[in-house]
Structure formats: C-alpha cells, structure tokens
Design a protein around this motif. Structure first.
Motif, PDB file in Angstrom:
ATOM      1  N   UNK A  49       0.837  -1.208   0.000  1.00 24.36           N
ATOM      2  CA  UNK A  49       0.000   0.000   0.000  1.00 24.36           C
ATOM      3  C   UNK A  49       0.872   1.258   0.000  1.00 24.36           C
ATOM      4  N   UNK A  50       0.559   2.191  -0.889  1.00 22.11           N
ATOM      5  CA  UNK A  50       1.276   3.455  -0.958  1.00 22.11           C
ATOM      6  C   UNK A  50       2.492   3.446  -1.864  1.00 22.11           C
ATOM      7  N   UNK A  51       2.884   2.268  -2.376  1.00 13.42           N
ATOM      8  CA  UNK A  51       4.027   2.199  -3.289  1.00 13.42           C
ATOM      9  C   UNK A  51       3.602   2.800  -4.631  1.00 13.42           C
ATOM     10  N   UNK A  76       6.942   3.745   0.804  1.00 12.08           N
ATOM     11  CA  UNK A  76       6.807   4.335   2.145  1.00 12.08           C
ATOM     12  C   UNK A  76       7.462   3.457   3.219  1.00 12.08           C
ATOM     13  N   UNK A  77       7.717   4.062   4.381  1.00 15.90           N
ATOM     14  CA  UNK A  77       8.282   3.323   5.524  1.00 15.90           C
ATOM     15  C   UNK A  77       7.445   2.082   5.814  1.00 15.90           C
ATOM     16  N   UNK A  78       8.127   1.001   6.149  1.00 14.57           N
ATOM     17  CA  UNK A  78       7.497  -0.259   6.544  1.00 14.57           C
ATOM     18  C   UNK A  78       6.653  -0.895   5.433  1.00 14.57           C
ATOM     19  N   UNK A  79       6.914  -0.516   4.193  1.00 14.50           N
ATOM     20  CA  UNK A  79       6.196  -1.100   3.054  1.00 14.50           C
ATOM     21  C   UNK A  79       7.199  -1.769   2.128  1.00 14.50           C
ATOM     22  N   UNK A  80       6.681  -2.463   1.115  1.00 15.27           N
ATOM     23  CA  UNK A  80       7.539  -3.192   0.188  1.00 15.27           C
ATOM     24  C   UNK A  80       6.956  -3.171  -1.218  1.00 15.27           C
ATOM     25  N   UNK A  81       7.819  -3.437  -2.180  1.00 17.27           N
ATOM     26  CA  UNK A  81       7.375  -3.441  -3.574  1.00 17.27           C
ATOM     27  C   UNK A  81       6.515  -4.655  -3.892  1.00 17.27           C
ATOM     28  N   UNK A  82       6.666  -5.726  -3.120  1.00 21.82           N
ATOM     29  CA  UNK A  82       5.986  -6.988  -3.417  1.00 21.82           C
ATOM     30  C   UNK A  82       6.890  -7.852  -4.285  1.00 21.82           C
ATOM     31  N   UNK A  83       6.763  -9.167  -4.160  1.00 23.13           N
ATOM     32  CA  UNK A  83       7.583 -10.079  -4.970  1.00 23.13           C
ATOM     33  C   UNK A  83       7.185  -9.942  -6.425  1.00 23.13           C
ATOM     34  N   UNK A 127      11.683  -5.319  -2.809  1.00 16.20           N
ATOM     35  CA  UNK A 127      12.387  -4.239  -2.120  1.00 16.20           C
ATOM     36  C   UNK A 127      11.579  -3.855  -0.878  1.00 16.20           C
ATOM     37  N   UNK A 128      12.154  -4.073   0.305  1.00 18.76           N
ATOM     38  CA  UNK A 128      11.489  -3.783   1.570  1.00 18.76           C
ATOM     39  C   UNK A 128      12.118  -2.533   2.169  1.00 18.76           C
ATOM     40  N   UNK A 129      11.316  -1.505   2.423  1.00 22.37           N
ATOM     41  CA  UNK A 129      11.829  -0.281   3.035  1.00 22.37           C
ATOM     42  C   UNK A 129      12.117  -0.555   4.504  1.00 22.37           C
TER      43      UNK A 129
END
Length: 153
Positions: A49-51, A76-83, A127-129
């Motif tokens: 969410x928010x990427x 965003x912080x604590x978010x990720x691009x997803x596999x 990619x995990x923030x």
C-alpha cells in the motif's frame, strides 16, 4: 500479470524536482540507519500500500523488440514493492532511503542512499523499506516490449 500502463502511475510531481529534493547529506544518511531486520506491519494491511511507480521516460531500444523504460519508485516506511520480476534487466540507484532487496534465488542486499543495484532478467525480488523515510529509487529497465514490465507473485 499486471498491465504496464495500469502499474505506472503519474504523481503530478516534476521528476527533476523530486530527484533534486531527494538528496540527503552524509549525516542524514547515518541518522536514518536503523534495525534492518525488523519491519513492523499492521495485521491485515497490504504491505505494498502506498508504493508508487512514476513513468519518467520510455523509448525503443536499439535492439529490435526491446525498449528502455525509466521509473521513479517510491516505497513508504514499513512497506515493500511486493515479490515481482521483469522481462529484462533492471539497473537502479537508491536516491533516498534504505531497502533490503530480497531475492528468491540469492542472498538479500542492503542498499542505502547512493547505492547502485542490478537485477538480472526474470529474477524474483522484493524491495522492503527498512529505513526511516520514504525510499526513492530510480530504476531503468531494458525489457521485451511484448511483455508486461512487472509480473507480481
């Protein structure tokens, strides 16, 4: 698979302004270092969410059937691009922030402001923030023009 056009969203922010404003001083880089092993999430929330992926430019490649695509990715912080994977190579640069780049087939990479990276064609990655600010990455792809830019898993 996700359609390239629906995946890339424009943000209304001038790309040059966003890139210029994103530079961090070395002291700011040190200040944003954090525990890279812990990424808190809210139960039931979408980790992507928010990427956003903003299309900056897209051009035919000199090689027939291929194209060059450049995007600004913000996580965003604590978010990720997803596999996900790409039908070609990704050459990137961390403009701001810190990510843990996880791969299905190799060890993860810790990337910080100023670090370049390379993702081979077809490599599944996420990619995990793990920093304290919204991560901004400049990603350039050379991809098969007949396939979606991103395939999510």
């Amino acid at each position: 698979m996700i359609d390239r056009r629906s995946l890339l969203r424009t943000s209304g922010v001038a790309a040059t302004g966003a890139l210029a404003a994103a530079a961090l001083s070395p002291s700011a880089h040190a200040a944003e270092a954090a525990d890279l092993t812990r990424v808190p999430r809210q139960v039931g929330s979408d980790p992507t969410e928010g990427v956003t992926r903003t299309l900056l430019q897209e051009h035919p490649s000199p090689a027939k059937g291929w194209e060059a695509v450049q995007t600004l990715v913000e996580i965003p912080r604590h978010r990720e691009s997803g596999r996900h994977s790409h039908p070609g190579v990704e050459v990137g640069y961390i403009i701001r922030g810190e990510v843990l780049m996880k791969f299905d087939d190799r060890p993860a990479l810790r990337l910080c402001t100023g670090d370049p990276f390379f993702i081979p064609s077809g490599a599944i990655h996420n990619a995990v923030n793990v920093g304290k600010v919204t991560t901004m990455m400049l990603s350039t792809y050379v991809v098969d023009e007949t396939k979606p830019l991103v395939t999510m898993y």
